[in-house]
Each structure stands twice: as C-alpha cells, then as structure tokens.
Design an enzyme around this catalytic site. Structure first.
Site, mmCIF file in Angstrom:
data_model
loop_
_atom_site.group_PDB
_atom_site.id
_atom_site.type_symbol
_atom_site.label_atom_id
_atom_site.label_comp_id
_atom_site.label_asym_id
_atom_site.label_seq_id
_atom_site.Cartn_x
_atom_site.Cartn_y
_atom_site.Cartn_z
ATOM 1 N N PRO A 1 1.023 -1.001 -0.024
ATOM 2 C CA PRO A 1 -0.218 0.097 0.080
ATOM 3 C C PRO A 1 0.705 1.408 0.133
ATOM 4 O O PRO A 1 1.758 1.032 0.516
ATOM 5 C CB PRO A 1 -1.223 -0.011 1.583
ATOM 6 C CG PRO A 1 -0.055 -1.155 2.911
ATOM 7 C CD PRO A 1 0.408 -2.317 1.388
ATOM 8 N N ASN A 2 0.800 2.192 -0.887
ATOM 9 C CA ASN A 2 0.515 3.988 -0.864
ATOM 10 C C ASN A 2 2.587 3.696 -1.606
ATOM 11 O O ASN A 2 2.824 4.712 -2.134
ATOM 12 C CB ASN A 2 1.075 4.261 0.386
ATOM 13 C CG ASN A 2 -0.654 4.283 1.456
ATOM 14 O OD1 ASN A 2 -1.187 4.705 0.810
ATOM 15 N ND2 ASN A 2 -0.649 3.748 2.239
ATOM 16 N N ARG B 1 4.801 10.872 -2.504
ATOM 17 C CA ARG B 1 4.837 10.890 -0.770
ATOM 18 C C ARG B 1 5.967 10.895 0.238
ATOM 19 O O ARG B 1 6.380 10.549 -0.556
ATOM 20 C CB ARG B 1 4.576 9.337 -0.906
ATOM 21 C CG ARG B 1 4.412 8.550 -0.147
ATOM 22 C CD ARG B 1 4.035 6.997 0.678
ATOM 23 N NE ARG B 1 3.760 6.614 1.930
ATOM 24 C CZ ARG B 1 3.489 5.095 2.464
ATOM 25 N NH1 ARG B 1 5.087 4.831 1.287
ATOM 26 N NH2 ARG B 1 3.892 5.322 3.573
ATOM 27 N N TYR C 1 10.548 8.998 1.258
ATOM 28 C CA TYR C 1 11.146 7.960 0.988
ATOM 29 C C TYR C 1 12.233 8.353 -0.676
ATOM 30 O O TYR C 1 11.721 7.820 -1.509
ATOM 31 C CB TYR C 1 9.472 7.487 0.211
ATOM 32 C CG TYR C 1 8.975 6.694 1.950
ATOM 33 C CD1 TYR C 1 9.315 5.437 2.157
ATOM 34 C CD2 TYR C 1 8.037 7.800 1.507
ATOM 35 C CE1 TYR C 1 8.685 5.176 2.838
ATOM 36 C CE2 TYR C 1 7.384 7.181 3.256
ATOM 37 C CZ TYR C 1 7.937 6.176 2.953
ATOM 38 O OH TYR C 1 7.277 4.891 4.808
ATOM 39 N N ASN D 1 8.202 -5.812 -0.769
ATOM 40 C CA ASN D 1 7.968 -3.923 -0.116
ATOM 41 C C ASN D 1 6.290 -3.757 0.484
ATOM 42 O O ASN D 1 5.867 -3.469 -0.458
ATOM 43 C CB ASN D 1 8.421 -3.086 -0.357
ATOM 44 C CG ASN D 1 8.160 -2.611 0.168
ATOM 45 O OD1 ASN D 1 7.927 -2.199 1.754
ATOM 46 N ND2 ASN D 1 8.995 -0.341 -0.387
ATOM 47 N N ALA E 1 2.932 -0.560 5.380
ATOM 48 C CA ALA E 1 2.308 -0.454 6.597
ATOM 49 C C ALA E 1 2.138 -2.303 6.779
ATOM 50 O O ALA E 1 2.092 -2.198 7.945
ATOM 51 C CB ALA E 1 1.268 0.332 6.656
ATOM 52 N N ASP F 1 1.300 -15.353 6.956
ATOM 53 C CA ASP F 1 1.064 -17.195 6.572
ATOM 54 C C ASP F 1 0.860 -17.849 5.395
ATOM 55 O O ASP F 1 1.558 -18.410 4.962
ATOM 56 C CB ASP F 1 -0.306 -17.144 6.735
ATOM 57 C CG ASP F 1 -0.120 -16.840 8.635
ATOM 58 O OD1 ASP F 1 0.898 -17.078 8.806
ATOM 59 O OD2 ASP F 1 -1.506 -16.940 9.096
ATOM 60 N N GLU G 1 12.303 -9.627 2.459
ATOM 61 C CA GLU G 1 11.942 -8.715 2.547
ATOM 62 C C GLU G 1 12.747 -7.433 2.731
ATOM 63 O O GLU G 1 13.656 -6.265 2.931
ATOM 64 C CB GLU G 1 11.860 -8.163 4.406
ATOM 65 C CG GLU G 1 10.782 -7.402 4.926
ATOM 66 C CD GLU G 1 11.144 -6.843 6.272
ATOM 67 O OE1 GLU G 1 11.161 -8.700 6.948
ATOM 68 O OE2 GLU G 1 10.191 -6.172 6.998
ATOM 69 N N HIS H 1 12.571 -2.420 1.832
ATOM 70 C CA HIS H 1 12.083 -1.376 2.751
ATOM 71 C C HIS H 1 13.378 -0.220 2.178
ATOM 72 O O HIS H 1 14.053 0.065 2.317
ATOM 73 C CB HIS H 1 12.006 -0.982 4.251
ATOM 74 C CG HIS H 1 11.194 -1.782 4.513
ATOM 75 N ND1 HIS H 1 9.124 -1.978 4.548
ATOM 76 C CD2 HIS H 1 11.323 -3.394 5.236
ATOM 77 C CE1 HIS H 1 9.350 -2.928 4.866
ATOM 78 N NE2 HIS H 1 10.065 -3.892 5.871
ATOM 79 N N SER I 1 13.280 2.977 2.996
ATOM 80 C CA SER I 1 13.401 3.660 4.391
ATOM 81 C C SER I 1 14.100 2.408 5.232
ATOM 82 O O SER I 1 13.734 1.675 5.924
ATOM 83 C CB SER I 1 12.925 4.473 5.591
ATOM 84 O OG SER I 1 11.713 3.476 6.091
ATOM 85 N N ARG J 1 12.830 4.975 12.221
ATOM 86 C CA ARG J 1 12.327 5.424 13.101
ATOM 87 C C ARG J 1 11.120 5.215 13.561
ATOM 88 O O ARG J 1 11.869 4.604 14.697
ATOM 89 C CB ARG J 1 10.660 5.359 11.474
ATOM 90 C CG ARG J 1 12.279 5.498 10.173
ATOM 91 C CD ARG J 1 11.017 5.314 8.743
ATOM 92 N NE ARG J 1 9.762 5.937 9.023
ATOM 93 C CZ ARG J 1 9.162 5.776 7.848
ATOM 94 N NH1 ARG J 1 9.114 4.647 7.354
ATOM 95 N NH2 ARG J 1 7.843 6.692 7.921
HETATM 96 C C1 DQA Z 1 8.002 0.895 3.597
HETATM 97 C C2 DQA Z 1 8.169 1.125 5.159
HETATM 98 C C3 DQA Z 1 6.865 1.597 6.191
HETATM 99 O O1 DQA Z 1 6.670 1.569 7.008
HETATM 100 C C4 DQA Z 1 5.766 2.754 5.869
HETATM 101 O O2 DQA Z 1 4.517 1.405 6.095
HETATM 102 C C5 DQA Z 1 5.597 1.977 4.135
HETATM 103 C C6 DQA Z 1 7.095 2.034 3.323
HETATM 104 C C7 DQA Z 1 9.514 1.339 3.032
HETATM 105 O O3 DQA Z 1 9.196 1.303 2.048
HETATM 106 O O4 DQA Z 1 10.386 2.350 3.852
HETATM 107 O O5 DQA Z 1 4.531 2.330 3.390
HETATM 108 O O6 DQA Z 1 8.519 0.109 3.191
#
Ligand code: DQA
Length: 147
Positions: free
Chosen positions: A10-11, A18, A23, A74, A77, A87, A98, A100, A102, A107
């Site tokens: 998401p996002n 954003r 980011y 990624n 949230a 799962d 995994e 990210h 950031s 954080r």
């Molecule tokens: C994120 C870090 C997450 O905490 C955040 O909710 C995101 C982006 C990152 O790529 O840094 O949406 O996954």
C-alpha cells in the site's frame, strides 16, 4: 530461467510524491525500470506488481507458487500488521526478501516490528530505490547457492 516477483504494498504507487523527505523522489515506474535493468543484466525474468489491498497481495503470493523462484516484498505498512501476509509467504515456501526504502528501525517504534521478517530469508532497508537492485542480486546469488 530464474524468475523473481517484486511485490509492492500500500501507498507505494505514490512514490515520488509521497513524503519525499522519507521516501525520495523516485517514482514506482522508475523503480520498476531499475529492477528490469538489473534483471536483464543478470538474465532473470521479472514480474513487478503493486497493490493497496492485502487480499490482492496474498493472491499474488499464492499465484507465485510454481511460477517464480523468489519474491522481493515491500509490504509497506502491512509489514507491521499483517499476519495474513506472513502466513501467505510461509504457505508458498518461496524464498522471500523483505525490503523497505527507509530504515524502518530508525523510525517510529511501531515500524520496528515486522511480521514479514519472521518468514523472510533476509532484509534490506534504508537504501531507498537502490535497495531493489540489491535485493534482486541477493536473491539471484541465494538461488544459485541453494536452488
Ligand atoms: C516502507 C516502510 C513502512 O513502514 C511504510 O509503512 C511504508 C514504506 C518503506 O519502504 O520504507 O509504506 O515499507
């Protein structure tokens, strides 16, 4: 041919506009181009997806079984909340990295908990868009050692 699924939660469709102070200004389309260049260089196939919906992400993970050899996730949230995504990864048994943009550990405390880490083979965070090519390279190396 080795095939990798890059999955964005998401996002992340809003990357570039954003919270650029967190980011950066690189768009998701530009991240995809970076990934495709790395995949081309390494000779691996790549599927690149983004969804704002937990169920869609789960369906994409299920659909990766028998199609992709590795997943770079990624989860945005959902990383910090989704037992269902954890799962799903455990269920398909596809090596998952995994990722990210950031450094989530520098954080807010609620970003320090990751359900994805419990089932991932590794974690890359804090390198911005450069983390994506790093993750692809790490996955390819890992698959070469234990396919
Ligand atoms: C994120 C870090 C997450 O905490 C955040 O909710 C995101 C982006 C990152 O790529 O840094 O949406 O996954």
């Amino acid at each position: 041919m080795t095939s990798i699924l890059i999955l964005n939660g998401p996002n992340l469709n809003l990357l570039g506009s954003r919270q650029p102070e967190v980011y950066g200004v690189t768009t998701l389309a530009e991240v995809e181009s970076l990934c495709r260049a790395t995949a081309g260089e390494l000779g691996v196939a790549l599927e690149f997806e983004q969804s704002n919906h937990e169920g869609v992400l789960i369906d994409l993970i299920h659909g990766a079984k028998g199609v992709h050899d590795g997943i770079v996730l990624n989860a945005g949230a959902y990383t910090h909340s989704s037992i269902a995504l954890m799962d799903a990864i455990a269920s398909v048994e596809i090596p998952t990295i995994e990722l990210h943009l950031s450094n989530v550990h520098a954080r807010e405390p609620f970003r320090h908990r990751s359900y994805i880490s419990k089932v991932a083979i590794g974690l890359i965070c804090g390198f911005g868009p450069a983390g994506y090519p790093l993750a692809i390279r790490a996955m390819v190396e890992k698959l070469e050692v234990s396919p």
